[in-house]
Design a protein around this motif. Structure first.
Motif, PDB file in Angstrom:
ATOM      1  N   GLY A  34       0.497  -1.273   0.125  1.00  0.00           N
ATOM      2  CA  GLY A  34       0.035  -0.038   0.215  1.00  0.00           C
ATOM      3  C   GLY A  34       1.197   1.110  -0.139  1.00  0.00           C
ATOM      4  O   GLY A  34       0.557   2.348  -0.737  1.00  0.00           O
ATOM      5  N   ALA A  35       1.847   1.020   0.742  1.00  0.00           N
ATOM      6  CA  ALA A  35       3.176   2.176   0.505  1.00  0.00           C
ATOM      7  C   ALA A  35       3.017   3.381  -0.930  1.00  0.00           C
ATOM      8  O   ALA A  35       3.374   4.237  -1.021  1.00  0.00           O
ATOM      9  N   PHE A  36       3.709   1.794  -2.028  1.00  0.00           N
ATOM     10  CA  PHE A  36       3.703   2.137  -2.733  1.00  0.00           C
ATOM     11  C   PHE A  36       3.310   2.803  -3.775  1.00  0.00           C
ATOM     12  O   PHE A  36       3.075   3.917  -4.465  1.00  0.00           O
ATOM     13  N   TYR A  37       1.619   2.133  -3.862  1.00  0.00           N
ATOM     14  CA  TYR A  37       0.627   2.667  -4.545  1.00  0.00           C
ATOM     15  C   TYR A  37       0.237   4.148  -3.551  1.00  0.00           C
ATOM     16  O   TYR A  37       0.047   5.193  -4.850  1.00  0.00           O
ATOM     17  N   ALA A  38       0.417   4.563  -2.057  1.00  0.00           N
ATOM     18  CA  ALA A  38       0.529   5.555  -1.669  1.00  0.00           C
ATOM     19  C   ALA A  38       1.539   6.820  -2.426  1.00  0.00           C
ATOM     20  O   ALA A  38       0.905   7.880  -2.492  1.00  0.00           O
ATOM     21  N   LEU A  39       2.840   6.086  -2.557  1.00  0.00           N
ATOM     22  CA  LEU A  39       3.865   7.355  -3.461  1.00  0.00           C
ATOM     23  C   LEU A  39       3.357   7.796  -5.035  1.00  0.00           C
ATOM     24  O   LEU A  39       3.581   8.422  -4.857  1.00  0.00           O
TER      25      LEU A  39
END
Length: 155
Positions: A4-9
């Motif tokens: 999810g952090a990659f999508y958020a970035l």
């Protein structure tokens, strides 16, 4: 699987690109000035390229460029919301996805503002973004500990 952090970035970066596109399409004459400086670099001879009536290509070329930036604005916003919703789905907390997206957007906006528009930021702005990133690190660290404690309780 992508976290999810990659999508958020990615969502934060696309939000910054969308806002830069809005500034280019609706703002002052950034595109015309960019076009004129690009034409100065490319010209090989003569004072400068003129059309009939003394107009330069940049006098009319900025209009389709503004329309292109407007289309980029809507496209980046649509893709940004898609990535943000994926970040919410794949993150353990909505706060984690939101703070990561916001921090990514701030940093990307600063970089794009400096590269595209030549903007600079005051020291107070950098202090604020540092505090935001520190909060992000605390949030990510506390969420990891909470998840590991829950796994221990289940065993």
């Amino acid at each position: 699987m992508i976290s999810g952090a990659f999508y958020a970035l990615l969502a934060g970066f696309l939000g910054a690109v969308a806002s830069s596109s809005a500034k280019l399409s609706l703002g002052a004459d950034y595109l015309q000035h960019m076009c004129e400086s690009g034409m100065r670099r490319w010209r090989t001879g003569g004072d400068h390229l003129e059309l009939d009536g003394g107009d330069t290509p940049c006098d009319w070329l900025h209009i389709p460029l503004r329309l292109l930036c407007g289309a980029l604005l809507f496209t980046c916003n649509a893709v940004m919301w898609t990535f943000f919703s994926k970040a919410l789905r794949h993150s353990s907390s909505s706060a984690r996805a939101t703070v990561t997206t916001t921090a990514s957007n701030f940093i990307s906006s600063a970089i794009l503002g400096q590269v595209v528009f030549g903007e600079t930021h005051a020291a107070l702005w950098w202090v604020g973004i540092s505090l935001t990133l520190s909060g992000l690190l605390v949030l990510h660290g506390s969420m990891s500990q909470t998840l590991s404690e829950e796994e221990k309780k289940q065993k």
